[in-house]
Design an enzyme around this catalytic site. Sequence first.
Site, mmCIF file in Angstrom:
data_model
loop_
_atom_site.group_PDB
_atom_site.id
_atom_site.type_symbol
_atom_site.label_atom_id
_atom_site.label_comp_id
_atom_site.label_asym_id
_atom_site.label_seq_id
_atom_site.Cartn_x
_atom_site.Cartn_y
_atom_site.Cartn_z
ATOM 1 N N ARG A 181 30.494 63.937 4.208
ATOM 2 C CA ARG A 181 31.763 64.651 4.437
ATOM 3 C C ARG A 181 31.951 65.056 5.902
ATOM 4 O O ARG A 181 32.592 66.053 6.211
ATOM 5 C CB ARG A 181 31.873 65.888 3.542
ATOM 6 C CG ARG A 181 31.882 65.546 2.063
ATOM 7 C CD ARG A 181 32.340 66.734 1.227
ATOM 8 N NE ARG A 181 32.306 66.392 -0.174
ATOM 9 C CZ ARG A 181 31.240 66.599 -0.947
ATOM 10 N NH1 ARG A 181 30.167 67.165 -0.451
ATOM 11 N NH2 ARG A 181 31.265 66.260 -2.212
ATOM 12 N N LYS A 186 42.462 59.951 15.373
ATOM 13 C CA LYS A 186 42.914 59.089 14.269
ATOM 14 C C LYS A 186 41.897 57.971 14.123
ATOM 15 O O LYS A 186 41.682 57.189 15.057
ATOM 16 C CB LYS A 186 44.277 58.475 14.578
ATOM 17 C CG LYS A 186 45.456 59.300 14.142
ATOM 18 C CD LYS A 186 46.724 58.461 14.243
ATOM 19 C CE LYS A 186 47.951 59.264 13.908
ATOM 20 N NZ LYS A 186 49.193 58.470 14.067
ATOM 21 N N GLU A 213 50.196 49.731 25.847
ATOM 22 C CA GLU A 213 50.164 51.153 25.462
ATOM 23 C C GLU A 213 50.451 52.035 26.680
ATOM 24 O O GLU A 213 51.070 53.095 26.553
ATOM 25 C CB GLU A 213 48.813 51.532 24.836
ATOM 26 C CG GLU A 213 48.465 50.796 23.544
ATOM 27 C CD GLU A 213 49.126 51.368 22.287
ATOM 28 O OE1 GLU A 213 50.069 52.170 22.391
ATOM 29 O OE2 GLU A 213 48.695 50.971 21.180
ATOM 30 N N LYS A 215 48.073 61.522 26.288
ATOM 31 C CA LYS A 215 47.700 61.446 24.865
ATOM 32 C C LYS A 215 47.120 62.773 24.412
ATOM 33 O O LYS A 215 47.467 63.297 23.335
ATOM 34 C CB LYS A 215 46.702 60.306 24.638
ATOM 35 C CG LYS A 215 46.176 60.262 23.208
ATOM 36 C CD LYS A 215 46.679 59.102 22.424
ATOM 37 C CE LYS A 215 46.365 59.195 20.948
ATOM 38 N NZ LYS A 215 45.872 57.974 20.371
ATOM 39 N N GLU A 223 50.243 65.218 13.224
ATOM 40 C CA GLU A 223 51.531 64.515 13.165
ATOM 41 C C GLU A 223 52.472 65.136 12.127
ATOM 42 O O GLU A 223 53.060 64.436 11.309
ATOM 43 C CB GLU A 223 51.296 63.023 12.871
ATOM 44 C CG GLU A 223 52.408 62.134 13.388
ATOM 45 C CD GLU A 223 52.035 60.654 13.406
ATOM 46 O OE1 GLU A 223 50.955 60.304 13.892
ATOM 47 O OE2 GLU A 223 52.848 59.863 12.921
ATOM 48 N N ARG A 254 53.762 64.181 17.748
ATOM 49 C CA ARG A 254 52.801 63.088 17.845
ATOM 50 C C ARG A 254 53.452 61.737 17.512
ATOM 51 O O ARG A 254 53.015 60.690 17.985
ATOM 52 C CB ARG A 254 51.596 63.350 16.924
ATOM 53 C CG ARG A 254 50.491 62.336 17.145
ATOM 54 C CD ARG A 254 49.156 62.697 16.497
ATOM 55 N NE ARG A 254 48.205 61.632 16.802
ATOM 56 C CZ ARG A 254 46.903 61.722 16.754
ATOM 57 N NH1 ARG A 254 46.342 62.856 16.398
ATOM 58 N NH2 ARG A 254 46.128 60.707 17.055
ATOM 59 N N ASN A 272 54.153 56.731 18.357
ATOM 60 C CA ASN A 272 54.347 55.559 17.489
ATOM 61 C C ASN A 272 55.476 54.661 17.975
ATOM 62 O O ASN A 272 55.850 53.709 17.283
ATOM 63 C CB ASN A 272 54.645 56.007 16.049
ATOM 64 C CG ASN A 272 53.508 56.822 15.468
ATOM 65 O OD1 ASN A 272 52.384 56.747 15.945
ATOM 66 N ND2 ASN A 272 53.794 57.618 14.454
ATOM 67 N N HIS A 326 55.665 51.011 17.198
ATOM 68 C CA HIS A 326 54.584 50.730 16.247
ATOM 69 C C HIS A 326 55.069 50.400 14.837
ATOM 70 O O HIS A 326 54.356 49.732 14.092
ATOM 71 C CB HIS A 326 53.592 51.894 16.196
ATOM 72 C CG HIS A 326 52.645 51.905 17.372
ATOM 73 N ND1 HIS A 326 53.085 51.989 18.673
ATOM 74 C CD2 HIS A 326 51.291 51.823 17.446
ATOM 75 C CE1 HIS A 326 52.046 51.969 19.492
ATOM 76 N NE2 HIS A 326 50.944 51.874 18.772
ATOM 77 N N HIS A 383 53.371 47.183 13.887
ATOM 78 C CA HIS A 383 52.389 47.101 12.797
ATOM 79 C C HIS A 383 52.765 46.018 11.794
ATOM 80 O O HIS A 383 51.897 45.324 11.251
ATOM 81 C CB HIS A 383 52.256 48.456 12.083
ATOM 82 C CG HIS A 383 51.436 49.449 12.846
ATOM 83 N ND1 HIS A 383 51.384 50.794 12.527
ATOM 84 C CD2 HIS A 383 50.620 49.296 13.918
ATOM 85 C CE1 HIS A 383 50.569 51.419 13.363
ATOM 86 N NE2 HIS A 383 50.104 50.539 14.225
ATOM 87 N N HIS A 431 46.549 44.127 19.029
ATOM 88 C CA HIS A 431 47.395 45.305 18.785
ATOM 89 C C HIS A 431 48.464 45.466 19.877
ATOM 90 O O HIS A 431 49.651 45.598 19.577
ATOM 91 C CB HIS A 431 46.511 46.553 18.692
ATOM 92 C CG HIS A 431 47.279 47.812 18.468
ATOM 93 N ND1 HIS A 431 47.899 48.112 17.285
ATOM 94 C CD2 HIS A 431 47.568 48.848 19.314
ATOM 95 C CE1 HIS A 431 48.515 49.275 17.382
ATOM 96 N NE2 HIS A 431 48.330 49.743 18.609
#
Length: 201
Positions: free
Chosen positions: A15, A37, A79, A121, A131, A136, A140, A143, A147, A160
């Site tokens: 955990r 993330k 990016e 960032k 987010e 945040r 994106n 994206h 994606h 990417h």
Amino acid sequence: MIGDLAGYVAASFRRGIPYVQVPTTFLAQIDSAIGGKVGIDLPCGKNLVGAFYQPKLVFSDVACLSTLPVRQVRNGLSEAIKYGIIDDAPLFAFIEKHHKALLKADVKKMTELVERCSRIKAKIVAADEKETKGIRSFLNFGHTLGHAIEAAGGYDRFQHGEAIALGMRMAAEISVRSKLLSASQAERINHLIRRIAGNGR
Ligand SMILES: NC(=O)c1ccc[n+]([C@@H]2O[C@H](COP(=O)([O-])OP(=O)(O)OC[C@H]3O[C@@H](n4cnc5c(N)ncnc54)[C@H](O)[C@@H]3O)[C@@H](O)[C@H]2O)c1
Ligand SMILES: [Zn+2]
């Protein structure tokens, strides 16, 4: 990829165990290693299994960037352009001015980009870690469509940053049609992305 995978394992094992990010690609140093993330892609979609799990430390050694193939440098620059568009117009102008040196992996210019992009960032993530506040999600930009392009290419055809470059061009076009961006601003974005991406992409 290693950072996302190791971070996700660290988040899940017992955990959660402490971990450190030591990014070695340009994209990882300016983006994926920062912000917590972590996740993996499934065949049906991007980042479908993952967590928000902050590293204890992000250690970026820019000397690593000297061995990157140019495709990887282009990948990271997508990016970097994104940060210029969403948060920092002078950064966008810096990339416009120095794109040739950056594509040759000029260490001084890349070091400056790693520092400037990392700060942006970190600032955005600190303001909206999970987010949930609509801040945040600026990260994106490009994206949603990017994606989809990555998934359509089986996560193999496009890197990417390449998919995001196409996604940003489409987002700019949608913004023009929605009257949120002028045609000349969209052309400036397109022009820089074309120069960075190569092959007219
Ligand atoms: N978690 C996030 O917030 C976030 C943000 C952006 C992107 N991402 C993810 O990051 C992934 C892309 O990461 P990437 O662009 O770092 O690519 P990558 O991790 O796939 O690495 C690309 C290639 O570069 C090689 N490489 C790594 N360091 C090198 C070095 N110093 N010299 C020479 N070769 C080197 C690797 O072996 C690999 O073959 C995508 O899956 C994307 O979804 C995550
Ligand atoms: Zn990205």
